[in-house]
Design an enzyme around this catalytic site. Structure first.
Site, short mmCIF file in Angstrom:
data_model
loop_
_atom_site.label_atom_id
_atom_site.label_comp_id
_atom_site.label_asym_id
_atom_site.label_seq_id
_atom_site.Cartn_x
_atom_site.Cartn_y
_atom_site.Cartn_z
N LYS A 106 0.81 -1.22 0.00
CA LYS A 106 0.00 0.00 0.00
C LYS A 106 0.85 1.27 0.00
O LYS A 106 0.44 2.29 -0.55
CB LYS A 106 -0.95 0.00 1.20
CG LYS A 106 -1.79 -1.25 1.36
CD LYS A 106 -2.59 -1.59 0.13
CE LYS A 106 -3.44 -2.83 0.36
NZ LYS A 106 -4.11 -3.31 -0.85
N GLU A 135 -1.98 6.62 8.15
CA GLU A 135 -2.58 7.70 7.38
C GLU A 135 -3.39 8.59 8.30
O GLU A 135 -3.84 8.16 9.38
CB GLU A 135 -3.52 7.15 6.30
CG GLU A 135 -2.85 6.57 5.10
CD GLU A 135 -3.87 6.11 4.06
OE1 GLU A 135 -3.44 5.86 2.92
OE2 GLU A 135 -5.07 5.99 4.37
N TYR A 170 -6.67 10.01 9.53
CA TYR A 170 -8.03 9.48 9.50
C TYR A 170 -8.98 10.63 9.21
O TYR A 170 -9.17 11.53 10.03
CB TYR A 170 -8.38 8.81 10.83
CG TYR A 170 -9.76 8.21 10.85
CD1 TYR A 170 -10.10 7.19 9.96
CD2 TYR A 170 -10.73 8.66 11.74
CE1 TYR A 170 -11.37 6.64 9.97
CE2 TYR A 170 -11.99 8.11 11.77
CZ TYR A 170 -12.30 7.10 10.88
OH TYR A 170 -13.57 6.55 10.88
N ARG A 216 -8.01 -7.42 -7.87
CA ARG A 216 -8.79 -8.65 -8.02
C ARG A 216 -10.24 -8.30 -8.30
O ARG A 216 -10.62 -7.12 -8.33
CB ARG A 216 -8.72 -9.46 -6.73
CG ARG A 216 -9.13 -8.63 -5.50
CD ARG A 216 -9.35 -9.45 -4.27
NE ARG A 216 -9.42 -8.63 -3.06
CZ ARG A 216 -10.48 -7.96 -2.66
NH1 ARG A 216 -11.59 -7.98 -3.39
NH2 ARG A 216 -10.47 -7.25 -1.55
#
Length: 451
Positions: A116, A200, A202, A292
């Site tokens: 990520k 990160e 929020y 996916r």
């Protein structure tokens, strides 16, 4: 085109892929664990191979066993579905080295976007806004505190190699951050075999909007519109719809263009989803790419009329994508409710056990994707989702009314499910008005507990 495909998954998605293959004239090999070996959906496959014990670690995540089964049954390609090995770059590498086509992105793309923090860097290079956060994985408690102090609380801890809400923790101060780090790392290790995490900012009061993308082996990349996945519990989606009821046409175009930019930057092939957060002001931020097929892919299928699983198979077989961007014109509104074998009134505790009575809904515009039936024994080893209920109607108001009716018809006895919760959410006035955010479900549950 392939003549025989292995379905390396279980349950609803395995049946979904098997059905698509049968319609395309492709033979299927279905793998199963010992606890799934008598499942009725396996009868739809041409060949079934038990690859290990009930626990996923020894079966659905057992790469050597799956590859051995693939070689014995002489398959040409493997469809991983979602979850399990679907985003594991090592599995894709093993397939490629074994001369087996992995129905999904190439292993190098899985590796790039599966990390990520690397995905964030790719988005930044494409000039796509990202949520402020750490530039690399967090290696120490002090580093985590430094990042949190720089971007400001609240912050969210995320697993570098996964999704689905696992390995995610929100922290509002130094104490909760320190306490949550080890928990998030343990969850990440358990779910993804990688304890790496990053941090990160929020962003509160946001919506979760994602874009379905497709790419072929000839450089053609398109999007199939967006899905709104704002209704979540502990970062796990409960209800999804398309199109999003809360973004303008201008913002829709900007988000879809951003998704295409990221996909082109890595020469993306096959199906994928680029996920964003959107705040009240209409600003959007890249979160991650799910490399996916998504659980919620049926809502896109309903509004576009495109079979995403068949499209995946065609692209993987080497066919050029026959869908032009200008011809993608979503029609109507589709909503999906995930039906989980859980008790919402008892902390969403999983509900393994025997389904004694099963009566799915029907009617115009109603679709049920499920592998369960009366007499089915829900095993305790896997994800608790047992069904997806999807409706498609001309307007959002009609879709909501249809979903209410369908949920009211849906009867599953013997175990507790999230059907009553879904009905409460769909019938809520704030859902009807579109005035919701990613904290809506948690706040509603908290309110119910105190009323």
């Amino acid at each position: 085109m392939f003549s025989r495909i292995m379905v390396a998954n279980r349950g609803e998605i395995a049946l979904r892929i098997i059905r698509a293959c049968r319609e395309m004239g492709i033979e299927t090999v279905a793998i199963c664990s010992k606890s799934d070996k008598d499942a009725m959906y396996l009868k739809q496959a041409d060949i079934t191979v038990c690859v290990g014990p009930s626990e996923a670690e020894g079966s659905y995540l057992n790469i050597p066993s799956i590859i051995s089964a693939a070689e014995i049954t002489d398959i040409e390609a493997i469809h991983p579905g979602y979850g399990f090995l679907s985003e594991v770059s090592h599995f894709a590498e093993v397939c490629e080295s074994s001369k087996i086509v992995f129905i999904g992105p190439k292993s190098d793309v899985l590796k790039k976007l599966g990390d990520k923090t690397e995905a964030r860097k790719i988005a930044q290079a494409c000039k796509v806004p990202v949520v402020p956060g750490s530039e690399s994985v967090i290696k120490s408690q002090q580093q985590a505190l430094d990042v949190a102090h720089k971007i400001g609380y609240p912050v969210i801890i995320k697993a570098s190699s996964g999704g689905g809400g696992r390995g995610m923790r929100v922290a509002h101060n130094d104490i909760s951050l320190v306490n949550s780090l080890a928990i998030a790392q343990r969850e990440a290790e358990s779910a993804f075999k990688d304890p790496s995490i990053y941090i990160e900012k929020y962003i509160e009061d946001t919506r979760h909007v994602e874009v379905q993308i497709f790419g072929d082996n000839y450089g053609n990349i398109i999007h199939l519109g967006e899905r709104d996945c704002t209704l979540q519990r502990k970062h796990q989606k409960l209800i999804e719809e398309s199109p999003s009821p809360a973004i303008s046409e201008r913002l829709r175009e900007e988000i879809c263009k951003a998704a295409i930019k990221i996909a082109k930057a890595v020469n993306y092939t096959n199906a994928g989803t680029v996920e964003f957060l959107v705040n009240k002001a209409g600003d959007f931020y890249f979160i991650e790419v799910n490399t996916r097929l998504q659980v919620e892919h049926p809502v896109t299928e309903m509004v576009t009329g495109i079979d995403l699983v068949k499209q995946q198979i065609r692209i993987a077989s080497g066919e050029r994508m026959n869908i032009k961007q200008k011809r993608v014109r979503p029609r109507g509104v589709a909503i999906e409710c995930r039906i989980n074998a859980e008790d919402p009134n008892n902390g969403f505790r999983p509900q393994p056990g025997k389904i004694t009575f099963y009566n799915p809904p029907g009617g115009r515009g109603v679709r049920v994707d499920s592998h369960v039936h009366a007499g089915y024994q829900v095993p305790p080893y896997y994800d608790s989702m047992i069904s997806k209920l999807i409706v498609h109607q001309k307007t959002r108001e009609e879709a909501i009314a249809c979903m209410k009716r369908a949920l009211g018809e849906y009867v599953i006895e013997g175990i507790k499910t999230t059907i009553p919760l879904n009905l409460e959410l769909i019938a809520h006035s704030q859902f009807a008005s579109g005035n919701i955010n990613t904290n809506f479900v948690e706040n509603l549950l908290l309110k119910n507990q105190h009323s």
